[in-house]
Design a protein around this motif. Structure first.
Motif, short mmCIF file in Angstrom:
data_model
loop_
_atom_site.label_atom_id
_atom_site.label_comp_id
_atom_site.label_asym_id
_atom_site.label_seq_id
_atom_site.Cartn_x
_atom_site.Cartn_y
_atom_site.Cartn_z
N TYR A 206 -3.37 25.28 -7.07
CA TYR A 206 -3.58 24.00 -6.51
C TYR A 206 -2.30 23.61 -5.27
O TYR A 206 -1.28 24.21 -5.80
CB TYR A 206 -3.74 23.08 -7.54
N LYS B 38 -2.21 6.28 5.71
CA LYS B 38 -2.83 7.51 5.22
C LYS B 38 -2.99 8.62 6.00
O LYS B 38 -3.00 9.71 5.54
CB LYS B 38 -4.43 7.14 4.89
N ASP C 188 0.92 24.48 -14.37
CA ASP C 188 -0.47 25.01 -14.60
C ASP C 188 -1.23 24.64 -13.23
O ASP C 188 -2.14 25.58 -12.76
CB ASP C 188 -0.99 24.20 -15.67
N MET C 189 -0.84 23.37 -12.50
CA MET C 189 -1.48 23.55 -11.23
C MET C 189 -1.09 24.46 -10.30
O MET C 189 -2.14 25.12 -9.50
CB MET C 189 -0.97 21.85 -10.70
N ASN D 70 -1.71 12.95 -12.72
CA ASN D 70 -1.70 14.44 -13.37
C ASN D 70 -1.72 15.58 -12.65
O ASN D 70 -2.31 15.67 -11.51
CB ASN D 70 -3.16 14.43 -14.06
N GLY D 71 -0.86 16.34 -13.11
CA GLY D 71 -0.64 17.45 -12.17
C GLY D 71 0.69 17.47 -11.40
O GLY D 71 0.85 18.50 -10.69
N TYR E 153 0.81 -1.15 -0.20
CA TYR E 153 0.08 0.04 -0.05
C TYR E 153 0.94 1.30 0.08
O TYR E 153 0.82 2.11 -0.88
CB TYR E 153 -0.89 0.00 1.27
N LEU F 209 -4.97 10.04 -2.86
CA LEU F 209 -4.94 9.12 -1.69
C LEU F 209 -6.53 8.56 -1.66
O LEU F 209 -6.74 7.52 -1.27
CB LEU F 209 -4.83 9.69 -0.10
N ASP F 210 -7.31 9.24 -2.18
CA ASP F 210 -8.94 8.97 -2.38
C ASP F 210 -9.00 8.06 -3.62
O ASP F 210 -10.01 7.40 -3.80
CB ASP F 210 -9.63 10.13 -2.57
N THR F 211 -7.79 7.78 -4.29
CA THR F 211 -8.19 6.64 -5.36
C THR F 211 -7.24 5.51 -5.31
O THR F 211 -7.44 4.38 -6.06
CB THR F 211 -7.79 7.48 -6.85
N VAL F 212 -6.32 5.66 -4.27
CA VAL F 212 -5.28 4.47 -4.24
C VAL F 212 -6.09 3.38 -3.42
O VAL F 212 -6.73 3.82 -2.47
CB VAL F 212 -4.06 4.72 -3.44
N LYS F 213 -6.37 2.05 -3.96
CA LYS F 213 -7.15 1.17 -3.34
C LYS F 213 -6.42 0.74 -1.98
O LYS F 213 -5.26 0.66 -1.99
CB LYS F 213 -7.36 0.01 -4.10
N ALA F 214 -7.25 0.84 -0.84
CA ALA F 214 -6.69 0.40 0.52
C ALA F 214 -6.67 -1.15 0.44
O ALA F 214 -7.68 -1.66 -0.03
CB ALA F 214 -7.72 1.15 1.52
N PRO G 149 -3.72 0.43 7.75
CA PRO G 149 -3.69 1.57 6.36
C PRO G 149 -4.14 2.60 6.93
O PRO G 149 -3.64 3.69 6.45
CB PRO G 149 -4.92 0.72 5.54
N ASP G 150 -4.85 2.91 7.99
CA ASP G 150 -5.18 4.17 8.62
C ASP G 150 -3.75 4.85 9.11
O ASP G 150 -3.73 6.07 8.80
CB ASP G 150 -5.99 4.00 9.72
#
Lengths: 328, 501
Positions: free
Chosen positions: A310, A288, A304-305, A252-253, A240, A320-325, A284-285
């Motif tokens: 950003y 993260k 550009d970011m 991206n970014g 993980y 982090l919201d897209t990497v599978k836990a 995992p907590d």
């Protein structure tokens, strides 16, 4: 070194109690920066160094002083200025007229906790001297290698405003810090507490670290640090950690993602977080929870970011919201 | 109907020219027509939104279907306004709506709705609404009007233009998102796009094209009437008469006019007088038959004559320009030729296309049923439960019928880790499938607990917290959980979820 499971559990429990006591002791003097205190302690346990960014007057020096006192460690502070020389940090040799010999005068780096205030105000040569010492844990003066104290923690601060006349740390240098921590303004109630606490017990601008007692000794800190590698880190957790770090390279970014050192530090920090939570294994907590301070200074956002406002934290939160836990 | 007040030049036009004129008219009065379309479409859309909230599956999907079906209902106000404006009478919106209410009976409402399946909607709607002919009379009238005219290709083109516009709007939205912020690639965006976005884009594209479609269809209708009823000749004579009366040397011009009329109608002038007196329809049919059968009717005569050599030649700049002109003329000729073919075979092509779609749907029957069942089970909120989460199969059919019993059996056989794994999986399955919790694949254990605490009762949240704690110790701590604790959790599971199984 093999440690029996039951013995390890005992050590962990004992260690957690001591660390929590240290945390409480620091919080007596440092009000309203609970998360920063927690991250500092994790940094201390992980044997890493910390880069702190925050506007002046938020208690960075107080935090370092209090932490050093509570940890029973020696504390030194260097104010980085454009004319600061490497030898002002590491020390130098000087000729003793009486004994007719060269003697080495050790610099302020020979301590347990060093506050490098406004590190970006000194030229690159001076910064490099400190950063090399941090990496190698030793200093060479006149061909003689001198070991630094152990534990050794550098807290370097940066001011996010007034960038004129500064020497920003390059990516390769910031990568040597385990954490980059943001100190933000305290909320209203906490600020009232700070004002009351500081003005009612002291005269002038002196930093009041009297409330904090010495809880640990350098030896105990080393023992706690040695406890960390014995903790259980399942293979899925390591996967993980690596998945998160690798995702920064293809996101991206992000122009440049974190390297393997980022993954190593993330796992070390997760161990510290688990220890603070009283566990002898990592979840995992833990990973993260501590990922932002470990990774935010290891990535470089695309132009550009940055233009669109950003921040590294925004992008990392999205990542982090897209990497599978994992689930075992 | 006062032809003198017509605001367009009346002359016999080919269908292509009529459509072209329709487009020019639509561009001239575009915003008025667009507002009129919105007056009909927006209330209907709101009504559909209200109605579809009562239906299962996605509100947006149902709304899209109903909106598509109801499309002819939004067009009459445009047609009524256009029919007035063409004769110089631009009525305000409220008068148009009053007139629309006046002519809109239940029967006509049904006729208009049935026009959804007609390929000549914009052409046949004037017959129903402006001429007021329904049923058999309407069909007879249409058969006369459509003789040689194939307005189907207009509907055919309209369908594809709306489709292209819809995809264009969606693509535009996609490309307006900065490249670095795109969370999805273009293919996925188009094919897994949100139904609300499709609905919005489709309504917008319909609104853009509706004035053009209605005007084109109406001008096709007008053009056909000009051809059948010789409006151009009538207007021509009226103009000549007016001009002659204005000038005072009327006699001379009257003679010339009479001479012209006699010359034009000399071939059948004597017959026309006789035919005009016939009032019996049967007899009239016979005479019409005779006229049509006459060799001279529709005869084309080609005459050749000499042209003086010194006639002014058309100046062409270069051979390239000449070639270009020839190319354009040949393209125009080609369109002229294939127009009737498209009109004639477009309907057949569309029916073939529909047939292919139906066959594909039938082949995918099983898949569609599964999709419908899943949609119905998901309920009104459109939540589609995930089947696999964190590498665990969460489908209810993948779990034992009596999960509690299965866990206890595993515990009794000493397989505590497997028992906890099954219990954790079963609980997640219930939370996701029965209670519609949105648990993402990136959620850690604590985040799952927070989600459960925010959406479920305290008892259930406490149970999940306990289960997660034990699960964490088992999974990441590599320790066997306490047997009694496990049994308690299984009992709790039975009391919370067991009754529903």
């Amino acid at each position: 070194m093999t440690i029996d499971k039951a013995e390890l559990t005992m050590n962990i429990k004992d260690g957690t109690a001591r660390i929590r006591a240290l945390e409480q002791e620091i919080k007596k003097s440092v009000i309203g920066q609970d998360r920063v205190v927690r991250e500092m302690i994790i940094g201390l346990l992980g044997g890493g160094h910390i880069l702190i960014e925050g506007v002046p007057g938020l208690g960075k020096t107080l935090l370092a002083r209090t932490m050093a006192k509570a940890a029973g460690s020696q504390f030194n502070r260097i104010q980085f200025t454009p004319d600061l020389m490497p030898s002002d940090i590491t020390g130098h040799s000087m000729f003793d007229m009486q004994d007719n010999v060269f003697k080495i005068r050790r610099g302020p780096i020979f301590c347990h906790i060093l506050l490098a205030d406004e590190i970006n105000r000194a030229p690159a040569k001076t910064q490099s001297a400190l950063l090399e010492a941090m990496q190698e844990q030793q200093v060479t003066i006149e061909g003689k290698s001198l070991k630094l104290a152990h534990p050794f923690l550098v807290m370097a601060t940066q001011n996010p405003i007034e960038q004129e006349g500064t020497y920003p740390l390059p990516q390769a240098q910031t990568d040597r810090f385990m954490f980059k921590i943001y100190i933000n303004y305290p909320d209203n109630e906490q600020e009232i507490d700070i004002v009351q606490s500081v003005t009612s017990n002291s005269v002038g601008d002196g930093l009041d670290t009297d409330k904090a007692a010495s809880i640990l000794s350098p030896g105990e800190i080393i023992a706690l640090q040695q406890l960390m590698p014995t903790m259980t880190a399942d293979e899925q957790i390591v996967n993980y950690v690596v998945a998160i770090v690798r995702a920064t390279r293809s996101w991206n970014g992000i122009d440049y993602g974190a390297g393997p050192r980022g993954a190593i530090n993330l796992l070390r920090a997760a161990r510290g977080s688990a220890l603070l939570s009283g566990r002898d294994f990592i979840t995992p907590d833990d990973v993260k929870d501590i990922a932002l301070p470990v990774l935010r200074h290891r990535i470089k956002l695309s132009a550009d970011m940055e233009i669109e406002g950003y921040t590294a934290d925004m992008i990392l939160t999205e990542l982090l919201d897209t990497v599978k836990a994992p689930r075992l | 109907m006062n032809l003198e007040r017509l605001t367009v030049e009346i002359r016999p036009r080919t269908p292509w020219e009529a459509i072209d004129l329709g487009f020019i008219i639509a561009r001239r009065w575009y915003w008025r027509l667009w507002y009129l379309w919105l007056v009909g479409a927006v209330p209907a859309l709101l009504l559909f939104l209200v109605v579809t909230t009562l239906l299962p599956l996605s509100v947006a999907k149902w709304c899209l279907i109903l909106f598509w079906v109801g499309k002819p209902l939004y067009e009459p106000p445009l047609l009524i306004w256009l029919s007035k404006a063409l004769f110089g009478d631009r009525q305000p919106y409220h008068q148009i709506l009053q007139e629309f209410k006046k002519i809109m009976t239940v029967k006509r409402f049904c006729y208009i709705l049935a026009m959804r399946l007609s390929l000549s909607r914009s052409f046949s709607m004037p017959v129903l609404l402006l001429e007021g002919l329904e049923g058999k009379k309407g069909r007879q009238r249409l058969s006369i009007l459509q003789d040689g005219y194939e307005p189907a290709f207009l509907s055919f083109a309209s369908f594809f233009i709306e489709l292209i516009l819809t995809f264009t709007i969606m693509s535009l939205l996609y490309y307006l998102v900065p490249e670095s912020l795109r969370w999805i690639d273009f293919g996925d965006f188009i094919f897994t796009i949100d139904s609300w976005m499709i609905l919005g884009a489709y309504v917008l594209s319909c609104s853009i094209f509706a004035p053009l479609y209605i005007c084109s269809g109406f001008m096709l209708y007008i053009s056909r009437r000009v051809q059948l009823e010789a409006w151009d000749i009538e207007i021509g004579f009226k103009r000549i008469r007016q001009r002659l009366f204005k000038r005072k040397n009327g006699l001379k011009h009257t003679v010339i006019t009479l001479f012209l009329v006699m010359t034009i109608f000399s071939g059948f002038g004597t017959h026309s007088d006789a035919y005009a007196k016939i009032s019996d329809p049967e007899k009239a049919k016979e005479i019409i038959g005779e006229v049509l059968a006459d060799r001279k009717f529709g005869e084309e005569v080609t005459r050749y004559h000499w042209v003086p050599k010194d006639r002014e030649e058309k100046v062409v700049d270069s051979t390239w320009a000449e070639a270009w002109q020839e190319l354009l003329e040949s393209i125009a000729q080609l369109f002229e030729n294939i127009g009737p073919i498209i009109g004639k075979y477009g309907k057949i092509a569309l029916l073939c296309f529909a047939g292919i779609v139906i066959i594909i749907l039938l082949l995918k029957h099983t898949h569609i049923r599964r999709w419908l069942n899943a949609g119905l089970a998901a309920g009104k909120n459109g939540h589609k439960p995930v089947e696999v989460l964190f590498g665990m199969d969460l489908r209810p059919e993948s779990l034992p019928d009596d999960l509690g019993k299965a866990c206890l059996e595993l515990l009794n056989s000493g397989r505590k880790r497997e028992a906890m794994s099954l219990l954790y999986r079963g609980t997640l399955s219930r939370l996701v499938n029965d209670h519609g919790l949105d648990i993402l694949a990136s959620f850690t254990e604590n985040e799952c607990c927070q989600e459960v605490r925010s959406r479920r009762p305290t008892v259930e949240a406490n149970f999940f917290d306990n289960l997660t704690s034990l699960w964490i110790i088992t999974a990441y701590g590599h320790r066997d959980p306490d047997g009694n604790h496990c049994s308690d959790l299984v009992d709790n599971w039975q009391s919370i979820y067991g009754a529903k199984s």
